[in-house]
Motif scaffolding. Structure first.
Motif, PDB file in Angstrom:
ATOM      1  N   ALA A 176       0.830  -1.201   0.000  1.00  0.00           N
ATOM      2  CA  ALA A 176       0.000   0.000   0.000  1.00  0.00           C
ATOM      3  C   ALA A 176       0.868   1.255   0.000  1.00  0.00           C
ATOM      4  O   ALA A 176       0.550   2.245  -0.685  1.00  0.00           O
ATOM      5  N   LEU A 177       1.970   1.225   0.748  1.00  0.00           N
ATOM      6  CA  LEU A 177       2.894   2.356   0.735  1.00  0.00           C
ATOM      7  C   LEU A 177       3.519   2.542  -0.636  1.00  0.00           C
ATOM      8  O   LEU A 177       3.674   3.673  -1.114  1.00  0.00           O
ATOM      9  N   ARG A 178       3.891   1.427  -1.283  1.00  0.00           N
ATOM     10  CA  ARG A 178       4.476   1.546  -2.617  1.00  0.00           C
ATOM     11  C   ARG A 178       3.481   2.153  -3.607  1.00  0.00           C
ATOM     12  O   ARG A 178       3.839   2.995  -4.436  1.00  0.00           O
ATOM     13  N   ALA A 179       2.211   1.756  -3.501  1.00  0.00           N
ATOM     14  CA  ALA A 179       1.206   2.312  -4.404  1.00  0.00           C
ATOM     15  C   ALA A 179       1.000   3.804  -4.156  1.00  0.00           C
ATOM     16  O   ALA A 179       0.811   4.590  -5.098  1.00  0.00           O
ATOM     17  N   ALA A 180       1.047   4.203  -2.882  1.00  0.00           N
ATOM     18  CA  ALA A 180       0.811   5.601  -2.545  1.00  0.00           C
ATOM     19  C   ALA A 180       2.037   6.478  -2.766  1.00  0.00           C
ATOM     20  O   ALA A 180       1.898   7.677  -3.053  1.00  0.00           O
ATOM     21  N   PHE A 181       3.222   5.872  -2.639  1.00  0.00           N
ATOM     22  CA  PHE A 181       4.480   6.619  -2.759  1.00  0.00           C
ATOM     23  C   PHE A 181       5.415   5.867  -3.702  1.00  0.00           C
ATOM     24  O   PHE A 181       6.381   5.230  -3.272  1.00  0.00           O
ATOM     25  N   PRO A 182       5.155   5.918  -4.982  1.00  0.00           N
ATOM     26  CA  PRO A 182       5.899   5.077  -5.927  1.00  0.00           C
ATOM     27  C   PRO A 182       7.385   5.383  -6.010  1.00  0.00           C
ATOM     28  O   PRO A 182       8.170   4.523  -6.420  1.00  0.00           O
ATOM     29  N   GLU A 183       7.814   6.583  -5.594  1.00  0.00           N
ATOM     30  CA  GLU A 183       9.214   6.972  -5.723  1.00  0.00           C
ATOM     31  C   GLU A 183       9.981   6.913  -4.406  1.00  0.00           C
ATOM     32  O   GLU A 183      11.197   7.105  -4.397  1.00  0.00           O
ATOM     33  N   HIS A 184       9.312   6.667  -3.296  1.00  0.00           N
ATOM     34  CA  HIS A 184       9.977   6.690  -1.991  1.00  0.00           C
ATOM     35  C   HIS A 184      10.632   5.344  -1.688  1.00  0.00           C
ATOM     36  O   HIS A 184       9.963   4.307  -1.745  1.00  0.00           O
ATOM     37  N   PRO A 185      11.918   5.327  -1.336  1.00  0.00           N
ATOM     38  CA  PRO A 185      12.504   4.090  -0.816  1.00  0.00           C
ATOM     39  C   PRO A 185      11.763   3.649   0.442  1.00  0.00           C
ATOM     40  O   PRO A 185      11.406   4.482   1.291  1.00  0.00           O
ATOM     41  N   LEU A 186      11.560   2.331   0.565  1.00  0.00           N
ATOM     42  CA  LEU A 186      10.813   1.773   1.692  1.00  0.00           C
ATOM     43  C   LEU A 186      11.686   0.803   2.483  1.00  0.00           C
ATOM     44  O   LEU A 186      12.532   0.116   1.916  1.00  0.00           O
ATOM     45  N   ARG A 187      11.418   0.726   3.792  1.00  0.00           N
ATOM     46  CA  ARG A 187      12.127  -0.193   4.679  1.00  0.00           C
ATOM     47  C   ARG A 187      11.109  -0.837   5.613  1.00  0.00           C
ATOM     48  O   ARG A 187      10.092  -0.233   5.951  1.00  0.00           O
ATOM     49  N   LEU A 188      11.420  -2.025   6.070  1.00  0.00           N
ATOM     50  CA  LEU A 188      10.571  -2.737   7.019  1.00  0.00           C
ATOM     51  C   LEU A 188      11.445  -3.318   8.116  1.00  0.00           C
ATOM     52  O   LEU A 188      12.453  -3.976   7.835  1.00  0.00           O
ATOM     53  N   ASP A 189      11.057  -3.078   9.378  1.00  0.00           N
ATOM     54  CA  ASP A 189      11.856  -3.509  10.531  1.00  0.00           C
ATOM     55  C   ASP A 189      10.970  -4.238  11.535  1.00  0.00           C
ATOM     56  O   ASP A 189      10.292  -3.605  12.344  1.00  0.00           O
ATOM     57  N   PRO A 190      10.979  -5.594  11.538  1.00  0.00           N
ATOM     58  CA  PRO A 190      10.170  -6.339  12.499  1.00  0.00           C
ATOM     59  C   PRO A 190      10.882  -6.663  13.808  1.00  0.00           C
ATOM     60  O   PRO A 190      10.347  -7.419  14.625  1.00  0.00           O
ATOM     61  N   ASN A 191      12.068  -6.126  14.013  1.00  0.00           N
ATOM     62  CA  ASN A 191      12.826  -6.390  15.254  1.00  0.00           C
ATOM     63  C   ASN A 191      12.936  -7.872  15.560  1.00  0.00           C
ATOM     64  O   ASN A 191      12.603  -8.336  16.664  1.00  0.00           O
ATOM     65  N   ALA A 192      13.401  -8.629  14.551  1.00  0.00           N
ATOM     66  CA  ALA A 192      13.725 -10.049  14.730  1.00  0.00           C
ATOM     67  C   ALA A 192      12.513 -10.878  15.158  1.00  0.00           C
ATOM     68  O   ALA A 192      12.641 -11.840  15.913  1.00  0.00           O
ATOM     69  N   ALA A 193      11.334 -10.527  14.650  1.00  0.00           N
ATOM     70  CA  ALA A 193      10.102 -11.224  15.047  1.00  0.00           C
ATOM     71  C   ALA A 193       9.833 -12.482  14.234  1.00  0.00           C
ATOM     72  O   ALA A 193       8.861 -13.187  14.524  1.00  0.00           O
ATOM     73  N   TRP A 194      10.662 -12.777  13.222  1.00  0.00           N
ATOM     74  CA  TRP A 194      10.362 -13.872  12.307  1.00  0.00           C
ATOM     75  C   TRP A 194      11.440 -14.957  12.362  1.00  0.00           C
ATOM     76  O   TRP A 194      12.612 -14.694  12.633  1.00  0.00           O
ATOM     77  N   THR A 195      11.025 -16.174  12.050  1.00  0.00           N
ATOM     78  CA  THR A 195      11.985 -17.259  11.868  1.00  0.00           C
ATOM     79  C   THR A 195      12.759 -17.042  10.574  1.00  0.00           C
ATOM     80  O   THR A 195      12.422 -16.179   9.757  1.00  0.00           O
TER      81      THR A 195
END
Length: 418
Positions: free
Chosen positions: A204-223
């Motif tokens: 959804a962020l990519r669709a709304a902001f097609p030119e903005h670099p994006l990052r995701l930080d789950p703080n080691a919540a995943w296997t």
């Protein structure tokens, strides 16, 4: 010129109900303000964590710094490390990786080193960036820091930002951040909802902001397997994926298959982590945080090591005030290796600060202050008010997990969760 007095003042300021893998931010964030007074109106400023165990260590070393020449930061380091020995002050929230005597000593050193550099700049009439080698940029870019959040703290009115608990809420939050501050990149604090829902938010962020670099930080919540799946599912969407899984070995496994760099402020967090972390290829970006890397000069050394290994550099943020923002900006201005916009929590503080004239974020960047030292001045009345807030608020340790459990008794901090 010698340090005459050392003052450590704990402060508290309002913090919204921001969610993360450990729980939720408490209503008050804690910091400590350091002042090194050399007389003749010369005072150096530093800022650090305000948790009780950390405060106790700051107060242990503070008397040992009286009489020190503020230019002698090697002696500063010696006095602090010898005084602390094997002391360890772990963080309850666990959002900045492991701990130990080395990291603890560097955390205690940092605000005093920054304050010494502030003094050096004030004495010589030069900005701190000049003491770090001179600026390579006049403005330091920062990233919007997006959070899933409750509308307000339970029992209190809705805060100025309102709720963000789904992709539409995150996009609305991002739009407001971009409109108000001009941020050119966006980071989402994940690890709150199942990974597939957070991927939806990124899309959804990519669709709304097609030119903005994006990052995701789950703080080691995943296997490791979940991290691989998320990395594959966000191919072409993220400029980096931050700390998807715990530990250097797990990060190295994910990094072998991930189509984007992995970033960290959790698995490479002290000098002893550099060789194993870089040698295993676990990370492609280190989020240097001068608050626990021992100050600004050691953070510059870290950046040079990253350059040698071909690892990118950004800067990590926790809830902070204007002294830290000024220090981060001087550091970012002097780092040729700064390859990604830095994190900052500044918008979440809604103008609360201890400096007389907070540094503005314009077009997603902070201009390097022109004055000597850090280029910011302490507001004594604001410091007194925030200290009174500290005394009244009753919080002495940041504990996102216990606070969330007050409202969700079954909540447990698990790492990994998914």
């Amino acid at each position: 010129m010698r340090i005459r007095t050392v003052t450590v003042t704990p402060v508290a300021f309002p913090d919204p109900a921001l969610l993360n893998s450990a729980g939720v931010h408490q209503p008050w964030a804690l910091r400590a303000i350091v002042q090194l007074d050399c007389g003749d109106g010369l005072t150096g400023l530093g800022e650090t964590y305000g948790d009780a165990a950390h405060l106790a260590l700051l107060r242990t070393v503070a008397p040992l710094l009286v009489g020190l020449d503020p230019f002698h930061t090697n002696e500063l380091t010696r006095r602090i490390t010898e005084a602390l020995g094997a002391a360890d002050a772990p963080d309850r929230h666990g959002l900045t990786g492991g701990t130990g005597p080395e990291k603890t000593a560097l955390k205690v050193l940092s605000p005093f080193e920054v304050a010494c550099l502030d003094l050096q700049g004030r004495i010589t009439g030069r900005p701190v960036a000049d003491l770090l080698g001179g600026r390579v940029r006049d403005e330091v870019p920062y990233s919007a820091y997006l959070f899933y959040k409750w509308a307000g703290h339970p029992g209190a009115a809705e805060d100025d930002w309102g709720p963000a608990l789904d992709p539409d809420g995150i996009v609305a939050q991002a739009r407001r951040m971009v409109d108000r501050y001009g941020f050119g990149s966006l980071k989402l604090k994940g690890g709150v909802f199942p990974p597939e829902l957070e991927i939806e938010a990124i899309r959804a962020l990519r669709a709304a902001f097609p030119e903005h670099p994006l990052r995701l930080d789950p703080n080691a919540a995943w296997t490791v397997d979940t991290s691989r799946a998320v990395a594959a599912g966000t191919e072409g969407l993220l400029e980096y994926l931050e700390d998807p899984t715990p530990g250097i070995p797990g990060m190295a496994e994910v990094a072998r298959d991930a189509p984007m760099p992995l970033a960290t402020n959790m698995c490479v967090v002290a000098p002893a982590d550099l060789a194993p972390g870089f040698g295993a290829g676990a990370v492609g970006v280190v989020l240097a945080d001068h608050h626990y890397w021992g100050g600004l000069r050691r953070s510059a050394e870290l950046a040079a090591i990253c350059r040698t290994w071909g690892v990118g550099v950004s800067m990590h943020s926790n809830s902070h005030l204007g002294i830290s923002l000024a220090a981060m900006t001087h550091l970012g201005a002097a780092l040729p290796e700064l390859s990604y916009a830095a994190d900052t929590h500044t918008p979440w503080q809604l103008g609360t600060d201890v400096v007389a004239e907070p540094l503005p974020i314009v077009d997603g960047a902070v201009r390097v202050p022109e004055g000597p030292g850090l280029g910011v001045e302490l507001d004594p009345d604001a410091l007194a008010r925030l200290h009174e807030d500290y005394l009244r608020c009753g919080i002495r340790e940041r504990d996102d997990t216990a606070y969330r459990q007050q409202f969700e008794p079954d909540f447990r901090r698990r790492r990994p969760r998914w």
